[in-house]
Design a protein around this motif. Structure first.
Motif, PDB file in Angstrom:
ATOM      1  N   LEU A  17      -9.819  -3.392  -1.593  1.00 48.74           N
ATOM      2  CA  LEU A  17      -9.325  -2.047  -1.889  1.00 48.74           C
ATOM      3  C   LEU A  17      -7.827  -1.947  -1.591  1.00 48.74           C
ATOM      4  CD1 LEU A  17     -10.117   0.747  -2.918  1.00 48.74           C
ATOM      5  CD2 LEU A  17     -10.660   1.383  -0.561  1.00 48.74           C
ATOM      6  N   SER A  18      -7.416  -2.591  -0.517  1.00 46.60           N
ATOM      7  CA  SER A  18      -5.983  -2.620  -0.193  1.00 46.60           C
ATOM      8  C   SER A  18      -5.195  -3.371  -1.266  1.00 46.60           C
ATOM      9  CB  SER A  18      -5.761  -3.279   1.173  1.00 46.60           C
ATOM     10  OG  SER A  18      -6.348  -2.515   2.187  1.00 46.60           O
ATOM     11  N   ARG A  19      -5.759  -4.463  -1.795  1.00 46.43           N
ATOM     12  CA  ARG A  19      -5.090  -5.199  -2.879  1.00 46.43           C
ATOM     13  C   ARG A  19      -4.937  -4.319  -4.120  1.00 46.43           C
ATOM     14  NH1 ARG A  19      -8.387  -9.512  -1.214  1.00 46.43           N
ATOM     15  NH2 ARG A  19      -9.834  -9.089  -2.897  1.00 46.43           N
ATOM     16  N   PHE A  20      -5.994  -3.558  -4.444  1.00 44.78           N
ATOM     17  CA  PHE A  20      -5.945  -2.681  -5.611  1.00 44.78           C
ATOM     18  C   PHE A  20      -4.797  -1.680  -5.480  1.00 44.78           C
ATOM     19  CE2 PHE A  20      -7.114   1.441  -7.470  1.00 44.78           C
ATOM     20  CZ  PHE A  20      -7.199   1.082  -8.807  1.00 44.78           C
ATOM     21  N   PHE A  21      -4.713  -1.011  -4.325  1.00 46.52           N
ATOM     22  CA  PHE A  21      -3.654  -0.018  -4.140  1.00 46.52           C
ATOM     23  C   PHE A  21      -2.281  -0.663  -3.982  1.00 46.52           C
ATOM     24  CE2 PHE A  21      -7.249   2.798  -3.141  1.00 46.52           C
ATOM     25  CZ  PHE A  21      -6.923   3.831  -4.011  1.00 46.52           C
ATOM     26  N   ALA A  22      -2.246  -1.855  -3.413  1.00 49.97           N
ATOM     27  CA  ALA A  22      -0.964  -2.564  -3.314  1.00 49.97           C
ATOM     28  C   ALA A  22      -0.416  -2.861  -4.702  1.00 49.97           C
ATOM     29  CB  ALA A  22      -1.142  -3.854  -2.521  1.00 49.97           C
ATOM     30  N   ASP A  23      -1.285  -3.244  -5.623  1.00 43.82           N
ATOM     31  CA  ASP A  23      -0.845  -3.532  -6.984  1.00 43.82           C
ATOM     32  C   ASP A  23      -0.354  -2.278  -7.702  1.00 43.82           C
ATOM     33  OD1 ASP A  23      -1.355  -6.222  -6.699  1.00 43.82           O
ATOM     34  OD2 ASP A  23      -3.354  -6.108  -7.575  1.00 43.82           O
ATOM     35  N   LEU A  24      -0.898  -1.110  -7.328  1.00 44.63           N
ATOM     36  CA  LEU A  24      -0.404   0.138  -7.910  1.00 44.63           C
ATOM     37  C   LEU A  24       0.973   0.491  -7.358  1.00 44.63           C
ATOM     38  CD1 LEU A  24      -3.489   2.553  -7.778  1.00 44.63           C
ATOM     39  CD2 LEU A  24      -2.509   1.449  -9.779  1.00 44.63           C
ATOM     40  N   TRP A  25       1.169   0.185  -6.085  1.00 44.99           N
ATOM     41  CA  TRP A  25       2.345   0.669  -5.374  1.00 44.99           C
ATOM     42  C   TRP A  25       3.558  -0.220  -5.601  1.00 44.99           C
ATOM     43  CZ3 TRP A  25       2.995   0.680   0.605  1.00 44.99           C
ATOM     44  CH2 TRP A  25       4.035   1.515   0.960  1.00 44.99           C
ATOM     45  N   MET A  26       3.406  -1.501  -5.335  1.00 39.90           N
ATOM     46  CA  MET A  26       4.525  -2.415  -5.464  1.00 39.90           C
ATOM     47  C   MET A  26       4.008  -3.848  -5.524  1.00 39.90           C
ATOM     48  SD  MET A  26       6.018  -2.334  -1.554  1.00 39.90           S
ATOM     49  CE  MET A  26       7.125  -3.695  -1.658  1.00 39.90           C
ATOM     50  N   LEU A  27       4.894  -4.796  -5.728  1.00 37.50           N
ATOM     51  CA  LEU A  27       4.498  -6.198  -5.766  1.00 37.50           C
ATOM     52  C   LEU A  27       4.607  -6.783  -4.363  1.00 37.50           C
ATOM     53  CD1 LEU A  27       6.389  -7.248  -8.995  1.00 37.50           C
ATOM     54  CD2 LEU A  27       3.982  -6.618  -8.756  1.00 37.50           C
ATOM     55  N   MET A 107       3.439   8.169 -10.414  1.00 36.38           N
ATOM     56  CA  MET A 107       2.192   8.791  -9.946  1.00 36.38           C
ATOM     57  C   MET A 107       1.238   7.745  -9.363  1.00 36.38           C
ATOM     58  SD  MET A 107       1.710  11.674 -12.925  1.00 36.38           S
ATOM     59  CE  MET A 107      -0.008  11.805 -12.653  1.00 36.38           C
ATOM     60  N   LEU A 108       1.039   6.624 -10.044  1.00 40.14           N
ATOM     61  CA  LEU A 108       0.160   5.576  -9.536  1.00 40.14           C
ATOM     62  C   LEU A 108       0.710   4.981  -8.239  1.00 40.14           C
ATOM     63  CD1 LEU A 108      -0.842   3.739 -12.825  1.00 40.14           C
ATOM     64  CD2 LEU A 108      -2.303   5.150 -11.373  1.00 40.14           C
ATOM     65  N   GLY A 109       2.011   4.793  -8.181  1.00 40.96           N
ATOM     66  CA  GLY A 109       2.626   4.298  -6.955  1.00 40.96           C
ATOM     67  C   GLY A 109       2.455   5.273  -5.808  1.00 40.96           C
ATOM     68  N   GLY A 110       2.540   6.566  -6.096  1.00 46.82           N
ATOM     69  CA  GLY A 110       2.317   7.588  -5.064  1.00 46.82           C
ATOM     70  C   GLY A 110       0.898   7.539  -4.522  1.00 46.82           C
ATOM     71  N   ILE A 111      -0.068   7.315  -5.406  1.00 43.72           N
ATOM     72  CA  ILE A 111      -1.464   7.190  -4.963  1.00 43.72           C
ATOM     73  C   ILE A 111      -1.607   5.984  -4.035  1.00 43.72           C
ATOM     74  CG2 ILE A 111      -3.824   6.691  -5.738  1.00 43.72           C
ATOM     75  CD1 ILE A 111      -3.095   8.320  -8.304  1.00 43.72           C
ATOM     76  N   GLY A 112      -0.993   4.866  -4.410  1.00 46.43           N
ATOM     77  CA  GLY A 112      -1.024   3.682  -3.555  1.00 46.43           C
ATOM     78  C   GLY A 112      -0.369   3.932  -2.210  1.00 46.43           C
ATOM     79  N   ALA A 113       0.751   4.635  -2.209  1.00 44.10           N
ATOM     80  CA  ALA A 113       1.448   4.937  -0.956  1.00 44.10           C
ATOM     81  C   ALA A 113       0.598   5.830  -0.052  1.00 44.10           C
ATOM     82  CB  ALA A 113       2.794   5.600  -1.258  1.00 44.10           C
ATOM     83  N   ILE A 114      -0.095   6.797  -0.626  1.00 42.28           N
ATOM     84  CA  ILE A 114      -0.967   7.682   0.160  1.00 42.28           C
ATOM     85  C   ILE A 114      -2.078   6.875   0.809  1.00 42.28           C
ATOM     86  CG2 ILE A 114      -2.679   9.544  -0.036  1.00 42.28           C
ATOM     87  CD1 ILE A 114      -0.740  10.791  -2.144  1.00 42.28           C
ATOM     88  N   TYR A 115      -2.643   5.912   0.077  1.00 43.62           N
ATOM     89  CA  TYR A 115      -3.682   5.054   0.648  1.00 43.62           C
ATOM     90  C   TYR A 115      -3.155   4.340   1.894  1.00 43.62           C
ATOM     91  CZ  TYR A 115      -6.687   0.965   1.212  1.00 43.62           C
ATOM     92  OH  TYR A 115      -7.487  -0.007   1.730  1.00 43.62           O
ATOM     93  N   TYR A 116      -1.951   3.772   1.787  1.00 43.90           N
ATOM     94  CA  TYR A 116      -1.394   3.035   2.920  1.00 43.90           C
ATOM     95  C   TYR A 116      -0.971   3.956   4.064  1.00 43.90           C
ATOM     96  CZ  TYR A 116      -1.917  -1.516   0.990  1.00 43.90           C
ATOM     97  OH  TYR A 116      -2.477  -2.670   0.523  1.00 43.90           O
ATOM     98  N   LEU A 117      -0.829   5.214   3.808  1.00 48.67           N
ATOM     99  CA  LEU A 117      -0.594   6.187   4.873  1.00 48.67           C
ATOM    100  C   LEU A 117      -1.918   6.527   5.569  1.00 48.67           C
ATOM    101  CD1 LEU A 117       1.329   8.270   6.260  1.00 48.67           C
ATOM    102  CD2 LEU A 117       0.536   9.884   4.530  1.00 48.67           C
ATOM    103  N   LEU A 118      -3.001   6.610   4.796  1.00 45.39           N
ATOM    104  CA  LEU A 118      -4.293   7.013   5.354  1.00 45.39           C
ATOM    105  C   LEU A 118      -5.023   5.889   6.101  1.00 45.39           C
ATOM    106  CD1 LEU A 118      -5.639   9.272   2.465  1.00 45.39           C
ATOM    107  CD2 LEU A 118      -4.577   9.970   4.612  1.00 45.39           C
ATOM    108  N   VAL A 119      -4.813   4.638   5.731  1.00 44.88           N
ATOM    109  CA  VAL A 119      -5.520   3.527   6.396  1.00 44.88           C
ATOM    110  C   VAL A 119      -5.240   3.494   7.897  1.00 44.88           C
ATOM    111  CG1 VAL A 119      -5.642   1.001   6.593  1.00 44.88           C
ATOM    112  CG2 VAL A 119      -5.886   2.086   4.382  1.00 44.88           C
ATOM    113  N   PRO A 120      -3.988   3.561   8.362  1.00 43.94           N
ATOM    114  CA  PRO A 120      -3.778   3.546   9.817  1.00 43.94           C
ATOM    115  C   PRO A 120      -4.374   4.763  10.520  1.00 43.94           C
ATOM    116  CG  PRO A 120      -1.719   3.126   8.677  1.00 43.94           C
ATOM    117  CD  PRO A 120      -2.724   3.497   7.640  1.00 43.94           C
ATOM    118  N   ILE A 121      -4.371   5.909   9.860  1.00 49.05           N
ATOM    119  CA  ILE A 121      -4.976   7.106  10.458  1.00 49.05           C
ATOM    120  C   ILE A 121      -6.483   6.908  10.596  1.00 49.05           C
ATOM    121  CG2 ILE A 121      -5.454   9.569  10.085  1.00 49.05           C
ATOM    122  CD1 ILE A 121      -2.654   9.671   8.684  1.00 49.05           C
ATOM    123  N   TYR A 122      -7.103   6.364   9.563  1.00 48.76           N
ATOM    124  CA  TYR A 122      -8.533   6.054   9.610  1.00 48.76           C
ATOM    125  C   TYR A 122      -8.843   5.076  10.740  1.00 48.76           C
ATOM    126  CZ  TYR A 122     -12.685   3.340   8.351  1.00 48.76           C
ATOM    127  OH  TYR A 122     -13.867   2.655   8.390  1.00 48.76           O
TER     128      TYR A 122
END
Length: 136
Positions: A17-27, A107-122
């Motif tokens: 799941l992290s790989r999926f969002f990483a690919d949305l956000w950046m290389l 927009m897709l990059g923003g979704i990926g960035a939000i994921y990486y913000l939420l993982v440490p909180i989780y």
């Protein structure tokens, strides 16, 4: 005489799941790519160290992309130009971008960035709930 160089950068996540969002956000390069770049540029004595959360904060296994980056160091024995041969640029930056494609990438990059913000909180919440001494 040459010199020493180091670079700190993100690494490609291990959790799907992290790989999926990483690919949305950046290389994100793989650890092996950093080492290959240093070798191709003429560096010797190359070392890679992983960077991640402190073990006192994070008790889990390497999942969810929590090895966040790496530091690569190397020694260049001689001065001079790099033996690294760069190819042609892939993207023409003088050409105007498609506004719809640009907006969708933002927009897709923003979704990926939000994921990486939420993982440490989780992970922090999970750390508060699970009994100390148990692996998460």
């Amino acid at each position: 005489m040459g010199g020493k160089a180091w670079i700190v950068g993100p690494v490609y996540p291990t959790f799907w799941l992290s790989r999926f969002f990483a690919d949305l956000w950046m290389l994100f390069p793989k650890e092996e790519e950093y080492i290959e770049w240093f070798k191709n540029a003429g560096f010797k004595d190359i070392e890679l160290k992983r960077i991640g959360p402190s073990p006192t904060w994070y008790r889990g296994v390497r999942r969810h992309g929590l090895i966040m980056g790496c530091c690569v160091t190397g020694v260049k024995p001689l001065t001079g130009d790099s033996p690294l041969k760069l190819g042609p640029k892939v993207e023409d930056v003088k050409k105007s971008a498609n506004p719809l494609l640009f907006l969708s990438r933002i927009m897709l990059g923003g979704i990926g960035a939000i994921y990486y913000l939420l993982v440490p909180i989780y992970m922090w919440i999970k750390d508060q709930i699970v009994t100390k001494g148990m692996a998460i």
